[in-house]
Design a protein around this motif. Structure first.
Motif, PDB file in Angstrom:
ATOM      1  N   PRO A  31      15.010 -94.416  55.426  1.00 24.11           N
ATOM      2  CA  PRO A  31      15.684 -94.330  54.055  1.00 24.11           C
ATOM      3  C   PRO A  31      14.982 -93.446  53.171  1.00 24.11           C
ATOM      4  O   PRO A  31      14.417 -92.997  53.443  1.00 24.11           O
ATOM      5  CB  PRO A  31      15.050 -95.865  53.710  1.00 24.11           C
ATOM      6  N   ARG A  32      15.058 -92.896  52.442  1.00 23.48           N
ATOM      7  CA  ARG A  32      14.589 -91.763  51.526  1.00 23.48           C
ATOM      8  C   ARG A  32      14.330 -90.364  52.310  1.00 23.48           C
ATOM      9  O   ARG A  32      13.906 -89.494  51.696  1.00 23.48           O
ATOM     10  CB  ARG A  32      13.243 -92.005  51.127  1.00 23.48           C
ATOM     11  N   ARG A  33      15.102 -90.156  53.208  1.00 25.19           N
ATOM     12  CA  ARG A  33      15.211 -88.837  54.090  1.00 25.19           C
ATOM     13  C   ARG A  33      16.218 -87.938  53.274  1.00 25.19           C
ATOM     14  O   ARG A  33      17.115 -88.379  53.066  1.00 25.19           O
ATOM     15  CB  ARG A  33      15.418 -88.904  55.412  1.00 25.19           C
ATOM     16  N   ARG A  34      15.891 -86.649  53.065  1.00 24.62           N
ATOM     17  CA  ARG A  34      16.794 -85.999  52.201  1.00 24.62           C
ATOM     18  C   ARG A  34      17.938 -85.622  53.082  1.00 24.62           C
ATOM     19  O   ARG A  34      19.167 -85.202  52.370  1.00 24.62           O
ATOM     20  CB  ARG A  34      16.233 -84.748  51.565  1.00 24.62           C
ATOM     21  N   ASP A  35      18.152 -85.459  54.456  1.00 30.42           N
ATOM     22  CA  ASP A  35      19.450 -84.974  55.295  1.00 30.42           C
ATOM     23  C   ASP A  35      20.115 -86.061  55.121  1.00 30.42           C
ATOM     24  O   ASP A  35      21.294 -85.909  55.774  1.00 30.42           O
ATOM     25  CB  ASP A  35      18.821 -84.580  56.635  1.00 30.42           C
ATOM     26  N   GLY A  36      19.927 -87.410  54.729  1.00 30.47           N
ATOM     27  CA  GLY A  36      21.116 -88.732  54.847  1.00 30.47           C
ATOM     28  C   GLY A  36      22.379 -88.205  54.247  1.00 30.47           C
ATOM     29  O   GLY A  36      23.321 -88.147  55.007  1.00 30.47           O
ATOM     30  N   PRO A  37      22.582 -87.827  52.941  1.00 31.00           N
ATOM     31  CA  PRO A  37      23.617 -87.397  52.170  1.00 31.00           C
ATOM     32  C   PRO A  37      24.500 -86.448  53.037  1.00 31.00           C
ATOM     33  O   PRO A  37      25.706 -86.536  53.134  1.00 31.00           O
ATOM     34  CB  PRO A  37      23.521 -87.212  50.833  1.00 31.00           C
ATOM     35  N   SER A  38      23.672 -85.283  53.243  1.00 29.45           N
ATOM     36  CA  SER A  38      24.144 -83.954  53.964  1.00 29.45           C
ATOM     37  C   SER A  38      24.806 -84.264  55.281  1.00 29.45           C
ATOM     38  O   SER A  38      26.065 -83.915  55.721  1.00 29.45           O
ATOM     39  CB  SER A  38      23.235 -83.053  53.929  1.00 29.45           C
ATOM     40  N   ALA A  39      24.107 -85.293  56.029  1.00 32.28           N
ATOM     41  CA  ALA A  39      24.721 -85.617  57.419  1.00 32.28           C
ATOM     42  C   ALA A  39      26.102 -86.446  57.084  1.00 32.28           C
ATOM     43  O   ALA A  39      26.756 -86.045  58.070  1.00 32.28           O
ATOM     44  CB  ALA A  39      23.532 -86.557  57.978  1.00 32.28           C
ATOM     45  N   ARG A  40      26.233 -87.205  56.372  1.00 34.00           N
ATOM     46  CA  ARG A  40      27.141 -88.037  56.067  1.00 34.00           C
ATOM     47  C   ARG A  40      28.370 -87.278  55.391  1.00 34.00           C
ATOM     48  O   ARG A  40      29.292 -87.235  56.098  1.00 34.00           O
ATOM     49  CB  ARG A  40      27.095 -89.204  54.802  1.00 34.00           C
ATOM     50  N   ARG A  41      28.060 -86.257  54.678  1.00 32.43           N
ATOM     51  CA  ARG A  41      29.177 -85.139  54.324  1.00 32.43           C
ATOM     52  C   ARG A  41      29.693 -84.239  55.343  1.00 32.43           C
ATOM     53  O   ARG A  41      30.830 -84.083  55.439  1.00 32.43           O
ATOM     54  CB  ARG A  41      28.500 -84.187  53.062  1.00 32.43           C
ATOM     55  N   GLN A  42      28.756 -84.086  56.287  1.00 29.43           N
ATOM     56  CA  GLN A  42      29.162 -83.196  57.512  1.00 29.43           C
ATOM     57  C   GLN A  42      30.238 -83.975  58.430  1.00 29.43           C
ATOM     58  O   GLN A  42      30.874 -83.711  58.862  1.00 29.43           O
ATOM     59  CB  GLN A  42      27.930 -82.755  58.204  1.00 29.43           C
ATOM     60  N   ALA A  43      29.724 -85.507  58.580  1.00 26.69           N
ATOM     61  CA  ALA A  43      30.390 -85.833  59.484  1.00 26.69           C
ATOM     62  C   ALA A  43      31.774 -86.238  58.951  1.00 26.69           C
ATOM     63  O   ALA A  43      32.965 -86.470  59.487  1.00 26.69           O
ATOM     64  CB  ALA A  43      29.938 -87.706  59.501  1.00 26.69           C
ATOM     65  N   ILE A  44      32.010 -86.429  57.501  1.00 26.35           N
ATOM     66  CA  ILE A  44      33.283 -86.497  56.796  1.00 26.35           C
ATOM     67  C   ILE A  44      34.081 -85.438  56.908  1.00 26.35           C
ATOM     68  O   ILE A  44      35.423 -85.621  57.323  1.00 26.35           O
ATOM     69  CB  ILE A  44      33.156 -87.190  55.680  1.00 26.35           C
ATOM     70  N   GLU A  45      33.516 -84.293  56.992  1.00 26.55           N
ATOM     71  CA  GLU A  45      34.182 -83.048  56.836  1.00 26.55           C
ATOM     72  C   GLU A  45      34.639 -82.916  58.381  1.00 26.55           C
ATOM     73  O   GLU A  45      35.865 -82.383  58.697  1.00 26.55           O
ATOM     74  CB  GLU A  45      33.104 -81.983  56.609  1.00 26.55           C
ATOM     75  N   GLU A  46      33.764 -83.237  59.632  1.00 21.64           N
ATOM     76  CA  GLU A  46      34.207 -83.159  60.869  1.00 21.64           C
ATOM     77  C   GLU A  46      35.430 -84.040  60.933  1.00 21.64           C
ATOM     78  O   GLU A  46      36.363 -83.520  61.757  1.00 21.64           O
ATOM     79  CB  GLU A  46      33.175 -83.437  61.664  1.00 21.64           C
ATOM     80  N   TRP A  47      35.470 -85.180  60.538  1.00 22.72           N
ATOM     81  CA  TRP A  47      36.582 -86.215  60.757  1.00 22.72           C
ATOM     82  C   TRP A  47      37.825 -85.791  59.917  1.00 22.72           C
ATOM     83  O   TRP A  47      38.917 -85.690  60.826  1.00 22.72           O
ATOM     84  CB  TRP A  47      36.127 -87.611  60.115  1.00 22.72           C
ATOM     85  N   SER A  48      37.720 -85.111  58.817  1.00 24.47           N
ATOM     86  CA  SER A  48      38.625 -84.523  57.986  1.00 24.47           C
ATOM     87  C   SER A  48      39.239 -83.463  58.967  1.00 24.47           C
ATOM     88  O   SER A  48      40.550 -83.335  59.031  1.00 24.47           O
ATOM     89  CB  SER A  48      38.434 -84.048  56.800  1.00 24.47           C
TER      90      SER A  48
END
Length: 66
Positions: A31-48
């Motif tokens: 929880p509180r790691r800064r790479d969480g949102p960017s990792a999610r964004r990257q996963a969504i971009e890869e899915w897209s």
């Protein structure tokens, strides 16, 4: 222009196997790691990107049938 959601729906109706949308946490993240949102964004971009590529293949295959 179609949205990625519309492309996904078209592919599913055509019987194409489409990857599932990434889960809220693609990988365990403390929880509180800064790479969480960017990792999610990257996963969504890869899915897209994957859905868009499948859609291009679908349209090309439709064009070959005509």
């Amino acid at each position: 222009m179609l949205t990625i959601d519309q492309k996904e729906a078209i592919l599913r109706r055509a019987g194409t196997t489409v990857p599932d949308f990434p889960p809220v946490r693609p990988t365990p993240v403390a929880p509180r790691r800064r790479d969480g949102p960017s990792a999610r964004r990257q996963a969504i971009e890869e899915w897209s990107d994957a859905v868009a590529a499948l859609y291009v293949e679908h349209i090309a295959a439709r064009g070959d049938k005509k």
